[in-house]
Design an enzyme around this catalytic site. Structure first.
Site, short mmCIF file in Angstrom:
data_model
loop_
_atom_site.label_atom_id
_atom_site.label_comp_id
_atom_site.label_asym_id
_atom_site.label_seq_id
_atom_site.Cartn_x
_atom_site.Cartn_y
_atom_site.Cartn_z
N LYS A 1 -17.40 -26.89 53.56
CA LYS A 1 -18.20 -26.38 52.44
C LYS A 1 -17.43 -26.42 51.12
O LYS A 1 -18.02 -26.44 50.04
CB LYS A 1 -18.73 -24.99 52.75
CG LYS A 1 -19.77 -25.04 53.87
CD LYS A 1 -20.44 -23.73 54.13
CE LYS A 1 -21.58 -23.89 55.12
NZ LYS A 1 -21.10 -24.19 56.49
C1 LIG Z 1 -21.87 -24.76 57.48
C2 LIG Z 1 -21.14 -25.39 58.62
C3 LIG Z 1 -21.76 -26.31 59.48
C4 LIG Z 1 -23.24 -26.67 59.36
O1 LIG Z 1 -23.50 -27.45 58.23
P1 LIG Z 1 -25.00 -27.66 57.70
O2 LIG Z 1 -24.88 -28.35 56.40
O3 LIG Z 1 -25.57 -26.27 57.58
O4 LIG Z 1 -25.73 -28.45 58.72
C5 LIG Z 1 -20.99 -26.91 60.47
N1 LIG Z 1 -19.69 -26.61 60.64
C6 LIG Z 1 -19.06 -25.72 59.83
C7 LIG Z 1 -17.63 -25.41 60.08
C8 LIG Z 1 -19.75 -25.08 58.79
O5 LIG Z 1 -19.11 -24.19 58.00
#
Ligand SMILES: *Cc1c(COP(=O)(O)O)cnc(C)c1O
Length: 464
Positions: free
Chosen positions: A112
């Site tokens: 993120k």
């Molecule tokens: C947020 C997250 C996901 C999921 O990603 P999306 O964009 O919501 O599909 C997967 N792995 C980790 C470590 C995350 O923080």
């Protein structure tokens, strides 16, 4: 570049307004009016660029007309300078024709950061140009809260309030939020559950007077700017294994569908992609969708990969919009039906189109632990539980072996030390930048589950 809503009834906006708005006024999500195109020669010219320069090249068509249009590379350089790996997004070969794309070298150790480090700076530029201020409020049980805090700390025009359920997050995740010491960052521990936190945030957004008074904003994954910043690493990874000369397949551990949708955008822009494999944990609404053509909600169960514990994949709406030929009225109908009955079915033609590009895989907790252990034993590589779901999906989707497979590693194993230790027998150590996390001072305010008290606290804090 203009943006239109997936539900077809909100005004088209430019990038800066889309950034600040988040959700469209008709409840839909913003998408570009047309998909910019990269030719094979463009893709060839990307080989050898460093990550910040490639990021600026990939995002440029999306921010035409924005106040950041001519500052983009300066912005991406600043955004990715905080990453601990000089390659920003290194690729590790794990088998013949198989790679992991490590997306966890940012300040909070999850993918993120790729979007939020950029989006924080974009907010700053747009707010400065407009002489405006905003208040970001969010609820978190996982990675979004810390990534949002890291991305907005010490910014003059932004106050950030992040609610977490007191005593109910993992210690690493809580400390990543509460040890940030910045005047504009406010951690609130709510005496309640994650749902209580989220309900309070929703109630604040529904309170029009409060929303306007404090200029409420959100940085959740429905914000187009987050998707846009994530398109970059798909292009980056494909170019590294031979794009545009070879097609590639991506496997993506998925929750809200934001990450994998960014990959789909890259393919719409001309990146040759054979297939996207969507990996789910026990919360498998997407995998069931690909199997049946029906999107049907079920209760959320907690798993070892908590950032994928979702009931509804909000960003799927953007893919649906493409699958039904950009018919906003049809998307609206599906979404209304889902709201009323918890289920909708995509017509056969659109479903077949999606199946030609996507496949679904699932892995439960027991399978996740087993797979982390197997990979560790075979190669010494330590996967976090989310990345394990992705790599497992890549290996089990019956893919053409001649096509390079790239699995996205979305979190650092040290973020989920208990699960990793259980699977491998070894506790993963924190990367140097966070080595003293457990010795840093925490900053947070505890509040009862009471909307009035929260409203009062926000008004008070932003008036200083
Ligand atoms: C947020 C997250 C996901 C999921 O990603 P999306 O964009 O919501 O599909 C997967 N792995 C980790 C470590 C995350 O923080």
């Amino acid at each position: 570049m203009r943006y239109v809503s997936t539900r077809g009834r909100a005004p088209a906006l430019g990038f800066d307004d889309v950034l600040l708005a988040g959700l469209a006024a008709d409840g839909g999500l913003y998408v570009p009016e047309t998909w910019p195109q990269f030719s094979a020669d463009d893709l060839k010219s990307f080989a050898g660029l460093d990550y910040p320069r490639l990021a600026a090249r990939v995002m440029a068509p999306f921010v035409k007309g924005s106040v950041i249009e001519h500052k983009l590379e300066d912005l991406t350089r600043r955004a990715y300078s905080a990453f601990a790996h000089t390659a920003v997004a290194p690729m590790i070969q794990t088998a013949a024709n198989e790679w992991l794309l490590e997306l966890f070298h940012g300040p909070t150790l999850a993918f993120k950061d790729f979007a939020l480090q950029c989006v924080g700076l974009m907010f700053d530029e747009v707010l400065k140009a407009r002489g405006a201020r905003i208040t970001i409020v969010g609820a978190t049980s996982g990675d979004t809260g810390s990534a949002a805090i890291e991305a907005t700390k010490n910014r003059d025009a932004i106050n950030t309030f992040i609610l977490h359920p007191a005593g109910r997050t993992s210690e690493v995740q809580r400390r990543q939020m509460t040890t940030v010491d910045a005047k504009n960052v406010h951690n609130i521990a709510v005496e309640g559950t994650f749902d209580d936190c989220q309900n309070m945030v929703k109630a604040l957004f529904a309170d029009t007077k409060f929303r306007d008074d404090v200029h409420l904003s959100a940085v959740n994954s429905i914000n187009w700017a987050r998707i846009m910043a994530q398109v970059v690493y798909y292009v980056w990874a494909a170019v590294h294994v031979g794009s545009p000369h070879r097609k590639v397949t991506f496997a993506v551990p998925t929750g809200n569908f934001g990450n994998v949708f960014a990959g789909f955008v890259a393919s719409k822009m001309g990146l040759p992609v054979e297939r996207f494999v969507v990996g789910s944990n026990a919360n498998d609404i997407l995998t069931r969708y690909f199997e049946t053509g029906s999107m049907t909600a079920a209760g959320v169960v907690p798993t070892l990969s908590p950032s994928m514990d979702i009931q509804i994949s909000s960003n799927f709406e953007r893919l649906l919009f493409e699958a039904v030929g950009r018919d906003g009225a049809a998307v609206s109908r599906h979404m209304d039906q889902f709201k009323q009955s918890g289920s909708y079915t995509v017509d056969a033609k659109a479903h077949a189109l999606l199946l030609s590009q996507f496949a679904g895989q699932r892995l439960d907790d027991a399978g996740t632990l087993k797979f982390i252990g197997e990979v560790y034993k075979a190669s010494g590589y330590v996967l976090d539980p989310h990345s394990a779901v992705g790599l497992y999906a890549a290996r089990n989707a019956g893919l053409e072996s001649a096509v390079p497979r790239i699995a996205l590693a979305t979190a650092h194993p040290a973020k989920f030390p208990d699960a990793v230790e259980k699977a491998t027998g070894t506790r993963p150590s924190m990367p140097p930048a966070l080595a003293d996390l457990f010795h840093r001072r925490e900053h947070f305010t505890t509040l009862p589950n009471d909307l009035d008290q929260l409203r009062r606290l926000i008004r008070e804090r932003i008036s200083h």
